[in-house]
Design a protein around this motif. Structure first.
Motif, PDB file in Angstrom:
ATOM      1  N   LEU A 271      40.384  39.336  17.555  1.00 17.76           N
ATOM      2  CA  LEU A 271      39.712  38.040  17.508  1.00 17.76           C
ATOM      3  C   LEU A 271      38.206  38.161  17.628  1.00 17.76           C
ATOM      4  N   GLY A 272      37.733  39.320  18.078  1.00 18.26           N
ATOM      5  CA  GLY A 272      36.298  39.498  18.253  1.00 18.26           C
ATOM      6  C   GLY A 272      35.784  38.922  19.551  1.00 18.26           C
ATOM      7  N   LEU A 273      36.628  38.894  20.579  1.00 17.49           N
ATOM      8  CA  LEU A 273      36.244  38.358  21.887  1.00 17.49           C
ATOM      9  C   LEU A 273      36.080  39.485  22.897  1.00 17.49           C
ATOM     10  N   VAL A 274      34.995  39.417  23.649  1.00 20.18           N
ATOM     11  CA  VAL A 274      34.779  40.330  24.772  1.00 20.18           C
ATOM     12  C   VAL A 274      34.662  39.475  26.017  1.00 20.18           C
ATOM     13  N   LEU A 275      35.562  39.685  26.971  1.00 19.30           N
ATOM     14  CA  LEU A 275      35.563  38.900  28.206  1.00 19.30           C
ATOM     15  C   LEU A 275      34.690  39.560  29.262  1.00 19.30           C
ATOM     16  N   VAL A 276      34.390  38.799  30.301  1.00 17.45           N
ATOM     17  CA  VAL A 276      33.640  39.357  31.427  1.00 17.45           C
ATOM     18  C   VAL A 276      34.479  40.453  32.079  1.00 17.45           C
ATOM     19  N   PRO A 277      33.857  41.380  32.796  1.00 15.03           N
ATOM     20  CA  PRO A 277      34.618  42.457  33.439  1.00 15.03           C
ATOM     21  C   PRO A 277      35.701  41.928  34.360  1.00 15.03           C
ATOM     22  N   ASP A 278      36.883  42.463  34.227  1.00 16.74           N
ATOM     23  CA  ASP A 278      38.041  42.021  35.015  1.00 16.74           C
ATOM     24  C   ASP A 278      38.056  42.792  36.337  1.00 16.74           C
ATOM     25  N   VAL A 279      37.258  42.308  37.311  1.00 24.07           N
ATOM     26  CA  VAL A 279      37.034  43.075  38.536  1.00 24.07           C
ATOM     27  C   VAL A 279      37.923  42.654  39.695  1.00 24.07           C
ATOM     28  N   VAL A 280      38.487  41.466  39.613  1.00 24.47           N
ATOM     29  CA  VAL A 280      39.382  41.006  40.678  1.00 24.47           C
ATOM     30  C   VAL A 280      40.698  40.570  40.062  1.00 24.47           C
TER      31      VAL A 280
ATOM     32  N   ARG B 167      42.241  37.741  39.829  1.00 23.28           N
ATOM     33  CA  ARG B 167      42.284  36.499  39.050  1.00 23.28           C
ATOM     34  C   ARG B 167      40.901  36.186  38.468  1.00 23.28           C
ATOM     35  N   THR B 168      40.316  37.153  37.772  1.00 21.53           N
ATOM     36  CA  THR B 168      39.022  36.916  37.142  1.00 21.53           C
ATOM     37  C   THR B 168      39.162  35.861  36.048  1.00 21.53           C
ATOM     38  N   PRO B 169      38.425  34.751  36.127  1.00 14.62           N
ATOM     39  CA  PRO B 169      38.524  33.709  35.095  1.00 14.62           C
ATOM     40  C   PRO B 169      38.120  34.278  33.736  1.00 14.62           C
ATOM     41  N   PRO B 170      38.822  33.878  32.660  1.00 11.71           N
ATOM     42  CA  PRO B 170      38.556  34.447  31.335  1.00 11.71           C
ATOM     43  C   PRO B 170      37.336  33.835  30.650  1.00 11.71           C
TER      44      PRO B 170
ATOM     45  N   SER C  60      43.506  33.643  34.142  1.00  8.67           N
ATOM     46  CA  SER C  60      42.810  34.895  34.391  1.00  8.67           C
ATOM     47  C   SER C  60      42.693  35.712  33.110  1.00  8.67           C
ATOM     48  N   CYS C  61      41.812  36.720  33.153  1.00 12.06           N
ATOM     49  CA  CYS C  61      41.676  37.624  32.009  1.00 12.06           C
ATOM     50  C   CYS C  61      43.002  38.325  31.726  1.00 12.06           C
ATOM     51  N   LYS C  62      43.675  38.720  32.778  1.00 17.02           N
ATOM     52  CA  LYS C  62      44.946  39.413  32.626  1.00 17.02           C
ATOM     53  C   LYS C  62      45.980  38.542  31.927  1.00 17.02           C
ATOM     54  N   SER C  63      46.097  37.289  32.344  1.00 17.74           N
ATOM     55  CA  SER C  63      47.094  36.407  31.733  1.00 17.74           C
ATOM     56  C   SER C  63      46.735  36.093  30.288  1.00 17.74           C
TER      57      SER C  63
ATOM     58  N   TYR D 283      39.267  24.561  41.736  1.00 16.95           N
ATOM     59  CA  TYR D 283      39.221  25.955  42.194  1.00 16.95           C
ATOM     60  C   TYR D 283      40.099  26.185  43.418  1.00 16.95           C
ATOM     61  N   VAL D 284      40.398  25.137  44.180  1.00 18.83           N
ATOM     62  CA  VAL D 284      41.239  25.277  45.368  1.00 18.83           C
ATOM     63  C   VAL D 284      42.605  25.866  45.004  1.00 18.83           C
ATOM     64  N   LEU D 285      43.088  25.560  43.807  1.00 12.91           N
ATOM     65  CA  LEU D 285      44.407  26.018  43.384  1.00 12.91           C
ATOM     66  C   LEU D 285      44.380  27.413  42.790  1.00 12.91           C
ATOM     67  N   ASP D 286      43.201  28.000  42.669  1.00 10.18           N
ATOM     68  CA  ASP D 286      43.067  29.308  42.028  1.00 10.18           C
ATOM     69  C   ASP D 286      43.326  30.433  43.032  1.00 10.18           C
ATOM     70  N   THR D 287      44.531  30.492  43.540  1.00 13.25           N
ATOM     71  CA  THR D 287      44.914  31.502  44.512  1.00 13.25           C
ATOM     72  C   THR D 287      46.429  31.655  44.518  1.00 13.25           C
ATOM     73  N   ASP D 288      46.881  32.816  44.970  1.00 14.53           N
ATOM     74  CA  ASP D 288      48.316  33.029  45.139  1.00 14.53           C
ATOM     75  C   ASP D 288      48.770  32.653  46.542  1.00 14.53           C
ATOM     76  N   SER D 289      47.825  32.273  47.395  1.00 15.76           N
ATOM     77  CA  SER D 289      48.145  31.898  48.780  1.00 15.76           C
ATOM     78  C   SER D 289      47.894  30.407  48.966  1.00 15.76           C
ATOM     79  N   LEU D 290      48.687  29.625  48.274  1.00 19.24           N
ATOM     80  CA  LEU D 290      48.546  28.168  48.313  1.00 19.24           C
ATOM     81  C   LEU D 290      49.486  27.603  49.363  1.00 19.24           C
ATOM     82  N   ALA D 291      48.988  26.683  50.190  1.00 19.14           N
ATOM     83  CA  ALA D 291      49.794  26.090  51.261  1.00 19.14           C
ATOM     84  C   ALA D 291      49.727  24.575  51.193  1.00 19.14           C
TER      85      ALA D 291
END
Length: 385
Positions: free
Chosen positions: A296-305, A307-310, A342-345, A113-121
């Protein structure tokens, strides 16, 4: 005792040893039996001259001198990096360790999860700080490759990694507990390889999707921030990467282990070549009839942020997803060989697949990785309300 006296004593010991070997040899042994006492003495004298007067020849035969322990640590430290990213919620640490594996700034680390960000240093051993990006990840091995823009950086050559044996003394370097933040050195632990075994044998006890060989260590390396650190010989040869924190579900004890580089070398090269990566470039052509989640018949969790995980929130009855066996709460990790963080990707990646083509999904269910192939003609998908 002078030089002549020491040579005489050594010569006597050498003669005695050769004679002992000759007398104790079996009747069929050729080498010791053809040596007389005088021949043994002559052989010992020649050997003494070579070793005493030609040390350079002996050194050349045995290879270049190995670095001392302090030099080994210094050289290894330069190849270890500190990684900072997502975290801070529910006492989750926002840091881990990595190792440079190319002069251009490719970094091997654990996928977390540490890598799950766009602000990686990334912070190097000399204190230099770089913005970094997640190049790709292989969920099956729980490894990831991070990239910084660099040149001529000290690094490990994965092709020169070595294997180790049980009982071998080793060094583990990592940023455990996040002690190092700038140019402070990574922590160094001296330990022993207890055994090399299959982690698969512990399924149901240790929760992890990885089921390959590991080095079990007699050293307390399983600490926050240590994952992604390096395991090297006392001469500095790379052996393995320290694994993620892994606790025995039965007795609540921790497993200190490392993943052999021989298991990681191929996937790292695949990631660098473009496999298991999130799509970043805009494709030149899209299909006229792309697949959608509804197909496909898939409903994902609400995409609220951002990088919401799919995660799968619901599977429509009678749909291709239902027919293939996908369930609620499955986490979609890959479409084909593309990482979908993410859900978006995930939606974007599906939009590049024609409705007539199969869809290959890799999902994480609990701690088990499962692969599915969905066909829209397998069942008539119902559009969710």
């Amino acid at each position: 005792m002078g030089c002549a006296g020491r040579v005489a004593r050594l010569r006597s010991r050498a003669v005695a040893e050769v004679v002992r070997l000759r007398e104790s040899a079996s009747p069929g042994a050729k080498f010791p039996r053809i040596l007389t006492n005088s021949a043994a003495g002559e052989l010992a004298r020649v050997l003494l001259i070579v070793f005493a007067l030609c040390p350079a020849v002996v050194a050349a035969e045995s290879g270049p001198p190995r670095p001392g322990l302090s030099e080994t640590v210094r050289q290894t430290q330069a190849k270890v990096v500190k990684i900072y990213g997502a975290g801070g919620f529910q006492q989750m640490e926002a840091y881990q360790t990595g190792m440079l594996v190319s002069p251009e700034g490719h970094i091997l680390t654990v996928w977390s999860y540490v890598l799950d960000t766009d602000s990686l240093a990334v912070v190097l051993a000399d204190g230099r700080r770089f913005e970094a990006k997640l190049l790709g990840a292989d969920p099956r091995l729980e490894i990831a490759v991070v990239k910084i823009e660099g040149a001529d950086l000290p690094h490990f050559d994965l092709n020169k990694a070595v294997e180790a044996e049980a009982g071998q003394r080793v060094l583990a370097l990592s940023n455990l507990f996040g002690i190092a933040t700038g140019n402070e050195p990574a922590s160094v632990q001296d330990g022993v390889i207890a055994v090399k075994t299959q982690l698969q044998a512990r399924r149901g006890v240790f929760e992890t999707p990885y089921d390959g060989p590991v080095y079990v260590l007699d050293a307390v390396t399983n600490n926050p921030g240590a994952a992604g650190g390096v395991l090297v010989t006392r001469s500095g040869d790379l052996i393995a990467m320290l694994g993620k924190e892994l606790r025995n579900a039965l007795n609540n004890t921790w497993l200190n282990y490392a993943l052999p580089i021989e298991q990681l070398r191929g996937p790292v090269e695949q990631i660098r070549a473009g496999k298991f990566v999130a799509r970043r470039e805009e494709p030149e052509k899209r299909p006229e009839r792309p697949i959608t989640l509804a197909d496909l018949g898939l409903v994902l969790v609400p995409d609220v942020v951002e990088r919401t995980p799919p995660f799968v929130d619901r599977v429509v009855s009678g749909s291709p997803a239902a027919v293939s066996g996908i369930r609620m709460d499955d986490l979609v990790l890959l479409i084909g060989d593309r990482l979908v963080p993410s859900c978006k990707s995930l939606r974007e990646e599906l939009g590049l697949i024609d409705r007539e083509d199969p869809v290959k999904l890799t999902v994480l269910r609990g701690q088990e990785l499962l692969e599915f192939e969905l066909h829209t003609e397998d069942a008539k998908a119902q559009t969710p309300p």
